[in-house]
Design an enzyme around this catalytic site. Structure first.
Site, PDB file in Angstrom:
ATOM      1  N   LYS A 193      20.744  30.133  73.391  1.00  0.00           N
ATOM      2  CA  LYS A 193      22.203  30.241  73.337  1.00  0.00           C
ATOM      3  C   LYS A 193      22.667  31.702  73.192  1.00  0.00           C
ATOM      4  O   LYS A 193      21.864  32.594  72.876  1.00  0.00           O
ATOM      5  CB  LYS A 193      22.721  29.383  72.178  1.00  0.00           C
ATOM      6  CG  LYS A 193      22.429  27.879  72.358  1.00  0.00           C
ATOM      7  CD  LYS A 193      23.071  27.057  71.250  1.00  0.00           C
ATOM      8  CE  LYS A 193      22.795  25.574  71.440  1.00  0.00           C
ATOM      9  NZ  LYS A 193      23.536  24.740  70.461  1.00  0.00           N
TER      10      LYS A 193
ATOM     11  N   TYR B  30      28.705  20.029  78.017  1.00  0.00           N
ATOM     12  CA  TYR B  30      28.810  19.318  76.741  1.00  0.00           C
ATOM     13  C   TYR B  30      29.863  18.206  76.774  1.00  0.00           C
ATOM     14  O   TYR B  30      30.378  17.813  75.712  1.00  0.00           O
ATOM     15  CB  TYR B  30      29.111  20.304  75.613  1.00  0.00           C
ATOM     16  CG  TYR B  30      27.893  21.088  75.150  1.00  0.00           C
ATOM     17  CD1 TYR B  30      26.829  20.445  74.504  1.00  0.00           C
ATOM     18  CD2 TYR B  30      27.797  22.456  75.344  1.00  0.00           C
ATOM     19  CE1 TYR B  30      25.718  21.155  74.073  1.00  0.00           C
ATOM     20  CE2 TYR B  30      26.676  23.181  74.909  1.00  0.00           C
ATOM     21  CZ  TYR B  30      25.643  22.512  74.271  1.00  0.00           C
ATOM     22  OH  TYR B  30      24.528  23.203  73.838  1.00  0.00           O
TER      23      TYR B  30
ATOM     24  N   PHE C  96      34.353  19.425  66.909  1.00  0.00           N
ATOM     25  CA  PHE C  96      33.790  20.762  67.123  1.00  0.00           C
ATOM     26  C   PHE C  96      33.699  21.150  68.596  1.00  0.00           C
ATOM     27  O   PHE C  96      33.197  22.234  68.931  1.00  0.00           O
ATOM     28  CB  PHE C  96      32.404  20.868  66.465  1.00  0.00           C
ATOM     29  CG  PHE C  96      31.395  19.850  66.963  1.00  0.00           C
ATOM     30  CD1 PHE C  96      30.701  20.041  68.139  1.00  0.00           C
ATOM     31  CD2 PHE C  96      31.147  18.699  66.223  1.00  0.00           C
ATOM     32  CE1 PHE C  96      29.774  19.108  68.582  1.00  0.00           C
ATOM     33  CE2 PHE C  96      30.225  17.754  66.657  1.00  0.00           C
ATOM     34  CZ  PHE C  96      29.534  17.966  67.848  1.00  0.00           C
TER      35      PHE C  96
ATOM     36  N   ARG D 187      12.116  19.052  70.165  1.00  0.00           N
ATOM     37  CA  ARG D 187      13.097  18.867  69.088  1.00  0.00           C
ATOM     38  C   ARG D 187      12.458  19.112  67.713  1.00  0.00           C
ATOM     39  O   ARG D 187      13.106  19.611  66.797  1.00  0.00           O
ATOM     40  CB  ARG D 187      13.775  17.505  69.213  1.00  0.00           C
ATOM     41  CG  ARG D 187      14.766  17.535  70.393  1.00  0.00           C
ATOM     42  CD  ARG D 187      15.378  16.212  70.691  1.00  0.00           C
ATOM     43  NE  ARG D 187      16.401  15.802  69.733  1.00  0.00           N
ATOM     44  CZ  ARG D 187      17.673  16.177  69.778  1.00  0.00           C
ATOM     45  NH1 ARG D 187      18.093  16.997  70.719  1.00  0.00           N
ATOM     46  NH2 ARG D 187      18.540  15.731  68.888  1.00  0.00           N
TER      47      ARG D 187
ATOM     48  N   THR E 144      19.745  20.203  63.767  1.00  0.00           N
ATOM     49  CA  THR E 144      20.927  20.916  64.286  1.00  0.00           C
ATOM     50  C   THR E 144      21.438  21.935  63.274  1.00  0.00           C
ATOM     51  O   THR E 144      21.772  23.066  63.620  1.00  0.00           O
ATOM     52  CB  THR E 144      22.057  19.899  64.596  1.00  0.00           C
ATOM     53  OG1 THR E 144      21.526  18.915  65.489  1.00  0.00           O
ATOM     54  CG2 THR E 144      23.257  20.563  65.230  1.00  0.00           C
TER      55      THR E 144
ATOM     56  N   ARG F  15      15.104  27.017  64.489  1.00  0.00           N
ATOM     57  CA  ARG F  15      16.438  27.118  63.879  1.00  0.00           C
ATOM     58  C   ARG F  15      16.357  27.577  62.425  1.00  0.00           C
ATOM     59  O   ARG F  15      17.195  28.338  61.945  1.00  0.00           O
ATOM     60  CB  ARG F  15      17.171  25.785  64.013  1.00  0.00           C
ATOM     61  CG  ARG F  15      17.692  25.558  65.436  1.00  0.00           C
ATOM     62  CD  ARG F  15      18.207  24.171  65.612  1.00  0.00           C
ATOM     63  NE  ARG F  15      18.900  23.980  66.884  1.00  0.00           N
ATOM     64  CZ  ARG F  15      19.115  22.791  67.426  1.00  0.00           C
ATOM     65  NH1 ARG F  15      18.683  21.690  66.824  1.00  0.00           N
ATOM     66  NH2 ARG F  15      19.762  22.688  68.570  1.00  0.00           N
TER      67      ARG F  15
ATOM     68  N   ASN G  46      23.317  27.888  66.636  1.00  0.00           N
ATOM     69  CA  ASN G  46      21.986  27.453  66.212  1.00  0.00           C
ATOM     70  C   ASN G  46      20.868  27.805  67.204  1.00  0.00           C
ATOM     71  O   ASN G  46      19.874  27.099  67.311  1.00  0.00           O
ATOM     72  CB  ASN G  46      21.992  25.963  65.849  1.00  0.00           C
ATOM     73  CG  ASN G  46      22.324  25.080  67.028  1.00  0.00           C
ATOM     74  OD1 ASN G  46      22.599  25.573  68.113  1.00  0.00           O
ATOM     75  ND2 ASN G  46      22.288  23.774  66.822  1.00  0.00           N
TER      76      ASN G  46
ATOM     77  N   HIS H  48      19.328  24.997  72.388  1.00  0.00           N
ATOM     78  CA  HIS H  48      19.637  23.598  72.688  1.00  0.00           C
ATOM     79  C   HIS H  48      18.343  22.929  73.130  1.00  0.00           C
ATOM     80  O   HIS H  48      17.491  23.565  73.734  1.00  0.00           O
ATOM     81  CB  HIS H  48      20.666  23.529  73.830  1.00  0.00           C
ATOM     82  CG  HIS H  48      20.809  22.157  74.413  1.00  0.00           C
ATOM     83  ND1 HIS H  48      21.567  21.174  73.812  1.00  0.00           N
ATOM     84  CD2 HIS H  48      20.255  21.590  75.514  1.00  0.00           C
ATOM     85  CE1 HIS H  48      21.486  20.069  74.526  1.00  0.00           C
ATOM     86  NE2 HIS H  48      20.706  20.297  75.568  1.00  0.00           N
TER      87      HIS H  48
ATOM     88  N   GLU I   3      20.486  17.468  82.606  1.00  0.00           N
ATOM     89  CA  GLU I   3      20.778  18.842  82.167  1.00  0.00           C
ATOM     90  C   GLU I   3      20.033  19.883  83.013  1.00  0.00           C
ATOM     91  O   GLU I   3      20.561  20.965  83.274  1.00  0.00           O
ATOM     92  CB  GLU I   3      20.411  18.994  80.690  1.00  0.00           C
ATOM     93  CG  GLU I   3      21.319  18.177  79.785  1.00  0.00           C
ATOM     94  CD  GLU I   3      20.889  18.185  78.326  1.00  0.00           C
ATOM     95  OE1 GLU I   3      21.555  17.517  77.515  1.00  0.00           O
ATOM     96  OE2 GLU I   3      19.880  18.846  77.978  1.00  0.00           O
TER      97      GLU I   3
END
Ligand code: CMP
Length: 141
Positions: A9, A49, A57, A85, A91, A102, A112, A115, A126
Site C-alpha cells: 500500500k 474496494y 471507513f 493472511r 487487519t 503488519r 496497514n 492487502h 483482484e
C-alpha cells in the site's frame, strides 16, 4: 499451487519498505508471478474496494489507497491465500501476531502496509483488476 493478490500500500512505498516486505514474502516461500508499481485514482481505488462501499471507513480507505503509488503483486505458493493472511497478520496491527508484516511495519487499521485477498475467488477477481492473463503467466524459476 494457489495464487493470491497482494498490494503493497502507499504507506509501504512512502516508508521505503518495498524491499523489506518483499524479503519477508519471498523468505516465506511465495513466488512473485506478476508485479508493478502503479497509482490508483479515487475511481479505481473505489472500484477495487467496492465491497466495502457501505462501511464507515470506505471514504478514508479510498483516499488513502489513492494517496500515492502502490505495488500490486500476484503471488504463488501452496495454500497461498491462507498462508499469506497468516504472514501479514490481523487487519489491526495492534492485534497482529508478533513477527507478522503488519505487526512489524503497520501504524493503524487503515494504514496497514499490505492487502491480501481473502479467498481464492477474490484472488482471481483482484488479480484481473491489475494484471492481464499475459502478465500472470508463470516463468518457471
Ligand atoms: P485490506 O486487507 O486492504 O481490506 C480492506 C481494508 O479496509 C483493510 O485492509 C483496512 O486497511 C481497511 N479497514 C478495515 N477496517 C478499517 C477501519 N475500521 N478503519 C479504517 N480502515 C479500515
Amino acid at each position: 499451487m494457489e495464487r493470491t493478490l497482494t498490494i503493497l500500500k502507499p504507506d509501504c512505498v512512502r516508508k521505503q519498505l518495498i524491499g523489506a516486505v518483499i524479503d519477508k514474502i519471498e523468505r516465506a516461500g511465495f513466488r512473485i508471478v506478476a508485479m508493478k508499481k502503479t497509482k490508483l485514482t479515487t475511481e479505481t481505488a473505489g472500484a477495487f474496494y467496492a465491497v466495502h462501499r457501505e462501511r464507515p471507513f470506505y471514504g478514508e480507505l479510498v483516499e488513502f489507497m489513492s494517496s500515492g503509488p502502490c505495488v500490486p503483486m500476484i503471488l504463488e505458493k501452496e495454500n497461498a491465500v491462507e498462508d499469506f493472511r497468516k504472514l501479514i497478520g490481523a487487519t489491526d496491527p495492534a492485534e497482529a501476531t508478533e513477527g507478522t508484516i503488519r505487526k512489524l511495519y503497520a501504524d493503524s487499521k487503515g494504514e496497514n502496509i499490505v492487502h491480501g485477498s481473502d479467498s481464492d475467488e477474490n484472488a482471481g477477481i483482484e488479480s484481473s483488476f491489475f494484471f492481464s492473463t499475459e502478465d500472470a503467466v508463470r516463468v518457471d524459476n
